[in-house]
Scaffold this motif. Structure first.
Motif, PDB file in Angstrom:
ATOM      1  N   ALA A 227       0.842  -1.207   0.000  1.00 36.37           N
ATOM      2  CA  ALA A 227       0.000   0.000   0.000  1.00 36.37           C
ATOM      3  C   ALA A 227       0.878   1.260   0.000  1.00 36.37           C
ATOM      4  O   ALA A 227       0.593   2.231  -0.718  1.00 36.37           O
ATOM      5  CB  ALA A 227      -0.928  -0.016   1.209  1.00 36.37           C
ATOM      6  N   GLY A 282      -9.077  -2.218   0.496  1.00 39.12           N
ATOM      7  CA  GLY A 282      -8.464  -1.392   1.535  1.00 39.12           C
ATOM      8  C   GLY A 282      -8.648  -1.871   2.964  1.00 39.12           C
ATOM      9  O   GLY A 282      -8.322  -1.138   3.905  1.00 39.12           O
ATOM     10  N   ARG A 310      -6.353   1.532   3.773  1.00 40.11           N
ATOM     11  CA  ARG A 310      -7.615   2.094   3.274  1.00 40.11           C
ATOM     12  C   ARG A 310      -7.389   3.116   2.152  1.00 40.11           C
ATOM     13  O   ARG A 310      -8.142   3.192   1.200  1.00 40.11           O
ATOM     14  CB  ARG A 310      -8.357   2.750   4.436  1.00 40.11           C
ATOM     15  CG  ARG A 310      -9.817   3.043   4.147  1.00 40.11           C
ATOM     16  CD  ARG A 310     -10.593   3.431   5.388  1.00 40.11           C
ATOM     17  NE  ARG A 310      -9.986   4.534   6.110  1.00 40.11           N
ATOM     18  CZ  ARG A 310      -9.519   4.453   7.357  1.00 40.11           C
ATOM     19  NH1 ARG A 310      -9.595   3.315   8.026  1.00 40.11           N
ATOM     20  NH2 ARG A 310      -8.975   5.494   7.952  1.00 40.11           N
ATOM     21  N   ALA A 313      -5.438   2.042  -2.391  1.00 38.01           N
ATOM     22  CA  ALA A 313      -5.880   0.888  -3.186  1.00 38.01           C
ATOM     23  C   ALA A 313      -5.089   0.830  -4.492  1.00 38.01           C
ATOM     24  O   ALA A 313      -4.654   1.857  -5.012  1.00 38.01           O
ATOM     25  CB  ALA A 313      -7.365   1.026  -3.493  1.00 38.01           C
TER      26      ALA A 313
END
Ligand code: BG6
Length: 484
Positions: A227, A282, A310, A313
């Motif tokens: 991420a 997420g 979160r 993505a």
């Protein structure tokens, strides 16, 4: 309808299976440099000590390092419009935590990307394909150690800055979901028990005894690293696109009994959906959180991890697809092999010589499932048939079986596109023969170009075109309309 204009066609390779040159250009030792080919009885072995008299497939692989121009010219002749490859982390940071990147290593990939540019082949780059600097395993314990996230991000940042504008599609981790499996924990997450990090002892790579709790913790670190990679890639160049890469093993219930349906849903969730739900949606899915709690294996999270997951993505969903297998609640059933994970045999399917079931319809089914679940662009970044080839006296190689496999899968992918799926590209594994990841063999060949090299590492390294070469060339030239 068929494939959209601009659909990307190409092939996929991975550094440890393709490059060789393990000690050239300032490259450091990597985890894969410690793994043998298949031992008698079929297991790849790991040893912390490298034995000079032992054959290690990654050391020379198929010596792409000295065939860069020739190999890329072959892909261009095939008509490829993209090329998926991986960067060897230990070529850039030989020990993983060096103060500065290795300039020679960076130049190695400059050469590849400049050549791709010349041929108008868009690179799709895997940042970490089942390998990492050995010192990160030995001194840090791989991705189980949170510090490795930062070292990985530093490495990724160097790549984004150096290759800015040349590479736009990135995949942080190959088959990230395999980390949850015993063999994947070694290859994907770099987990070796402390007692085996210094000693001269041979151990099968899937028998290193990594506890599930550690695998999940390391996986969490990789998910966070992935991420953050999205964030950094976008910050450095908003045109960068980052995808997840999932090793997709399509699951069918062995029978229509409700118990088998539940077993199938269970296996599908844990194998195929857990990681991509985190990376695309997420957050950990509810079934994963419940499992963590039930088993007492919830990963230790740092404050802010949830937010990082979160808010970052992925831009597209990339996956490998080779086979499907069945799930069942019964234990006494016939089983088949598979990439890192087998399953129950499907009586309707045949299998490759290595026991991987061949299921083109499964690819259509899978793409349609993914379209419904995630609705983001998809790319099939690995698909192919591992089979031994015979070189005729005149040097020709008639690999009709490979053409059949690829044809049926590309047709299934086209059907899925006609069903409405948003598929943006396809890279066959691997356009030029390379070392098998599961067995370390050369004889398990996937290429449309043959490499003269055997399971013991002998051979001239000469490249020659198989029948599938001209066939794929036609497929690409017709944008998948002419499947021969
Ligand atoms: C995938 C890997 O699991 O399958 C590749 O990403 C690998 O690295 C490919 O080579 C085919 O598997 P194998 O074991 O036949 O080489």
């Amino acid at each position: 309808m068929g494939f959209p204009k601009g659909f990307l066609w190409g092939g996929a390779t991975a550094a440890a299976q393709f490059e060789g040159g393990w000690r050239s250009g300032g490259k450091g030792e990597s985890l894969q440099d410690h793994v043998t080919g298949c031992a008698p009885g079929g297991k790849r072995l790991f040893n912390a000590v490298i034995h000079p008299d032992t054959y290690y497939p990654s050391h020379d692989a198929v010596d792409h390092a000295s065939h860069i121009e020739e190999d890329l010219a072959l892909l261009a002749e095939m008509g490829c419009t993209c090329y998926r490859m991986s960067i060897s982390w230990s070529r850039i940071f030989p020990h993983g935590d060096d103060d500065y990147p290795n300039e020679e290593g960076l130049r190695f990939y400059d050469h590849i990307f400049q050549t791709c540019e010349r041929y108008k082949m868009e690179p799709v780059v895997t940042i970490n394909h089942f390998d990492m600097p050995w010192e990160l395993v030995r001194r840090y314990g791989g991705f189980l150690n949170r510090e490795v996230i930062d070292l990985y991000l530093r490495y990724a940042r160097v790549l984004f800055e150096r290759y800015r504008g040349r590479v736009r599609k990135w995949l942080p981790f190959n088959e990230i979901n395999f980390g949850v499996l015993p063999m994947g924990a070694f290859k994907a997450e770099g987990l070796v028990p402390p007692a085996l990090r210094e000693v001269d002892q041979w151990t099968p790579v899937d028998e290193l005894g990594i506890p599930l709790r550690d695998r999940i913790q390391a996986l969490h670190h990789q998910l966070v690293a992935s991420a953050l990679t999205v964030q950094i890639a976008h910050d450095i160049d908003p045109l960068n696109q980052v995808g997840c890469m999932i090793g997709y093993i399509t699951k069918y219930p062995l029978t229509c009994s409700p118990e088998d349906m539940l077993a199938c849903q269970h296996d599908d969730r844990f194998m195929n959906r857990l990681c991509s739900d985190v990376l695309v949606k997420g957050a950990y899915p509810a079934f994963a959180l419940a499992w963590f709690e039930r088993e007492g294996i919830a990963p230790v999270e740092k404050f802010g991890d949830d937010e990082v997951l979160r808010e970052n993505a992925v831009d597209f969903y990339a996956f490998s697809y080779y086979m499907s297998n069945c799930a069942t609640a019964k234990t006494e059933v016939e089983r088949v092999d598979g990439n890192l994970l087998g399953g129950a045999r499907n009586p309707y399917l045949s299998a490759s010589e290595w026991g991987w079931q061949v299921d083109p319809d499964g690819l259509r089914y899978t793409i349609n499932e993914l379209q419904d679940r995630y609705s983001i662009p998809m790319m099939v970044v690995e698909n192919g048939l591992g089979a031994p080839d015979v070189v005729e006296d005149d040097g020709s190689i008639h690999d009709a079986y490979r053409i059949d496999y690829l044809r049926s899968h590309i047709k299934a992918m086209r059907d899925a596109v006609d069903d409405g799926a948003n598929v943006i590209g396809y890279t066959a594994w691997s356009p030029i023969d390379s070392v098998s990841s599961s067995t370390g063999q050369m004889s398990k060949r996937y290429g449309m170009v043959y490499v003269d090299r055997d399971d013991g590492g002998s051979g001239s390294g000469k490249r020659s075109k198989k029948d599938s070469f001209a066939w794929y060339q036609k497929v690409i030239a017709s944008n998948g309309d002419d499947l021969g």
